[in-house]
Design an enzyme around this catalytic site. Structure first.
Site, PDB file in Angstrom:
ATOM      1  N   ASN A 259      34.780  21.756  24.429  1.00  0.00           N
ATOM      2  CA  ASN A 259      35.231  20.378  24.668  1.00  0.00           C
ATOM      3  C   ASN A 259      35.623  19.795  23.313  1.00  0.00           C
ATOM      4  OD1 ASN A 259      35.500  17.651  25.173  1.00  0.00           O
ATOM      5  ND2 ASN A 259      33.307  17.304  25.508  1.00  0.00           N
TER       6      ASN A 259
ATOM      7  N   LYS B  11      36.911  16.966  22.664  1.00  0.00           N
ATOM      8  CA  LYS B  11      36.813  15.502  22.560  1.00  0.00           C
ATOM      9  C   LYS B  11      38.116  14.941  21.965  1.00  0.00           C
ATOM     10  CE  LYS B  11      31.900  16.134  22.324  1.00  0.00           C
ATOM     11  NZ  LYS B  11      30.596  15.544  22.114  1.00  0.00           N
TER      12      LYS B  11
ATOM     13  N   GLU C 174      23.876  18.553  30.201  1.00  0.00           N
ATOM     14  CA  GLU C 174      24.004  18.137  28.814  1.00  0.00           C
ATOM     15  C   GLU C 174      23.050  16.981  28.530  1.00  0.00           C
ATOM     16  OE1 GLU C 174      28.036  19.410  27.023  1.00  0.00           O
ATOM     17  OE2 GLU C 174      28.276  17.428  27.891  1.00  0.00           O
TER      18      GLU C 174
ATOM     19  N   GLU D 119      29.844  10.847  27.320  1.00  0.00           N
ATOM     20  CA  GLU D 119      30.599   9.864  26.534  1.00  0.00           C
ATOM     21  C   GLU D 119      31.473   8.996  27.433  1.00  0.00           C
ATOM     22  OE1 GLU D 119      32.191  12.641  23.695  1.00  0.00           O
ATOM     23  OE2 GLU D 119      30.154  12.938  22.938  1.00  0.00           O
TER      24      GLU D 119
ATOM     25  N   GLY E 173      25.967  16.249  19.872  1.00  0.00           N
ATOM     26  CA  GLY E 173      26.462  15.814  18.571  1.00  0.00           C
ATOM     27  C   GLY E 173      25.361  15.446  17.590  1.00  0.00           C
TER      28      GLY E 173
ATOM     29  N   SER F 166      24.804  20.458  21.128  1.00  0.00           N
ATOM     30  CA  SER F 166      24.526  21.110  19.844  1.00  0.00           C
ATOM     31  C   SER F 166      24.408  22.630  19.935  1.00  0.00           C
ATOM     32  CB  SER F 166      23.277  20.507  19.191  1.00  0.00           C
ATOM     33  OG  SER F 166      23.514  19.143  18.853  1.00  0.00           O
TER      34      SER F 166
ATOM     35  N   HIS G 178      31.537  13.432  31.673  1.00  0.00           N
ATOM     36  CA  HIS G 178      30.881  13.659  30.387  1.00  0.00           C
ATOM     37  C   HIS G 178      30.101  12.408  29.989  1.00  0.00           C
ATOM     38  CE1 HIS G 178      30.308  14.231  26.094  1.00  0.00           C
ATOM     39  NE2 HIS G 178      30.419  15.521  26.349  1.00  0.00           N
TER      40      HIS G 178
HETATM   41  P1  PGA Z   1      28.190  19.018  20.865  1.00  0.00           P
HETATM   42  O1  PGA Z   1      28.849  18.346  22.160  1.00  0.00           O
HETATM   43  O2  PGA Z   1      28.285  20.503  21.044  1.00  0.00           O
HETATM   44  O3  PGA Z   1      29.019  18.528  19.707  1.00  0.00           O
HETATM   45  O4  PGA Z   1      26.771  18.555  20.794  1.00  0.00           O
HETATM   46  C1  PGA Z   1      28.680  18.902  23.436  1.00  0.00           C
HETATM   47  C2  PGA Z   1      29.455  18.103  24.450  1.00  0.00           C
HETATM   48  O5  PGA Z   1      29.542  16.876  24.296  1.00  0.00           O
HETATM   49  O6  PGA Z   1      30.012  18.663  25.408  1.00  0.00           O
END
Ligand code: PGA
Length: 252
Positions: free
Chosen positions: A11, A13, A170, A100, A176, A216, A98
């Protein structure tokens, strides 16, 4: 070993331009050309989908989007992109719900459901995200949160539709932050999701559905996560931006 085929998804983003997308694929594709053990999916921003689909054509790497609108045709929805448009641009999949989007763009379980139905109607593979926030985990509510997200966002799907989705677990506190869930913690959440699937759709559906872990995931922790029989792949944010790093995650 479970019979479920791993899915290793990236992903991106809101990162990379079309030119950077082309550069990524040039480096990445040779590194995963021999990787037949897993499905590989890259989800760039909308603007890069054409470049990504063009670069990935003829390879085993699939391209997906990070969201789609629930209106299945076209219409007056400024700033939105429909599932048929994504399909026409060469997408095979779309990330939905997601954290976010839930946190910053008002996504709810109700809109997750509608977007998932639109994706299914266009023949896209929906990767539907669920997961608890830190305060929810710390107050012992992880199970309740997952149950609510599943019940309202996923369980209204008919069985035939459910059979065509992937779930991504997740935990929001792991996204992140560099704080990865331990493989055991992730597996426990996956087991509770699978139990919800079994109660709603039956044993076979529960055994068949792929549940990815995201939060992560890095080249140095992917092996431990993928060693869990409950974990059927990963949804990778930051570490999917680097072609060498993401290839080593794919080739865990
Ligand atoms: P990350 O994000 O691997 O940077 O923690 C995962 C995601 O948001 O799908």
């Amino acid at each position: 070993m479970s019979a479920r085929r791993p899915l290793m998804a990236g992903n991106w983003k809101m990162y990379k331009t079309p030119a950077q997308t082309a550069e990524f694929f040039e480096k990445f594709l040779p590194l995963v050309a021999e990787s037949s053990h897993a499905d590989v999916l890259i989800c760039p921003p909308f603007l890069n989908l054409t470049a990504a689909a063009g670069a990935a054509a003829g390879s085993k790497v699939a391209v997906g989007a990070q969201n789609c609108h629930w209106e299945t045709k076209e219409g007056a929805f400024t700033g939105e992109v429909s599932a048929p448009m994504l399909k026409a641009a060469g997408c095979a999949a779309v990330i939905i719900g997601h954290s976010e989007r839930r946190q910053f763009f008002g996504e709810t379980d109700a809109t997750v459901l509608k977007r998932t139905q639109a994706a299914l109607a266009s023949g896209l593979l929906p990767v539907v995200c669920v997961g608890e926030r830190l305060e929810e985990r710390e107050s012992g509510r992880t199970g309740d949160v997952l149950r609510a997200q599943f019940t309202d966002g996923i369980a209204p799907l008919e069985a035939a539709g459910f059979a065509k989705i992937v779930i991504a677990y997740e935990p929001v506190w792991a996204i992140g932050t560099g704080k990865v869930a331990t493989p055991e913690m992730a597996a426990e959440a996956h087991r509770s999701l699978r139990a919800l699937v079994e109660a709603r759709y039956g044993k076979e559906a529960a055994a068949a559905v792929r549940i990815l872990y995201g939060g992560s995931v890095k080249p140095d922790n992917v092996k431990g996560l993928m060693a869990q029989v409950e974990i059927d792949g990963t949804l990778v944010g930051g570490a999917s931006l680097d072609p060498v790093g993401f290839a080593s995650i794919v080739n865990f």
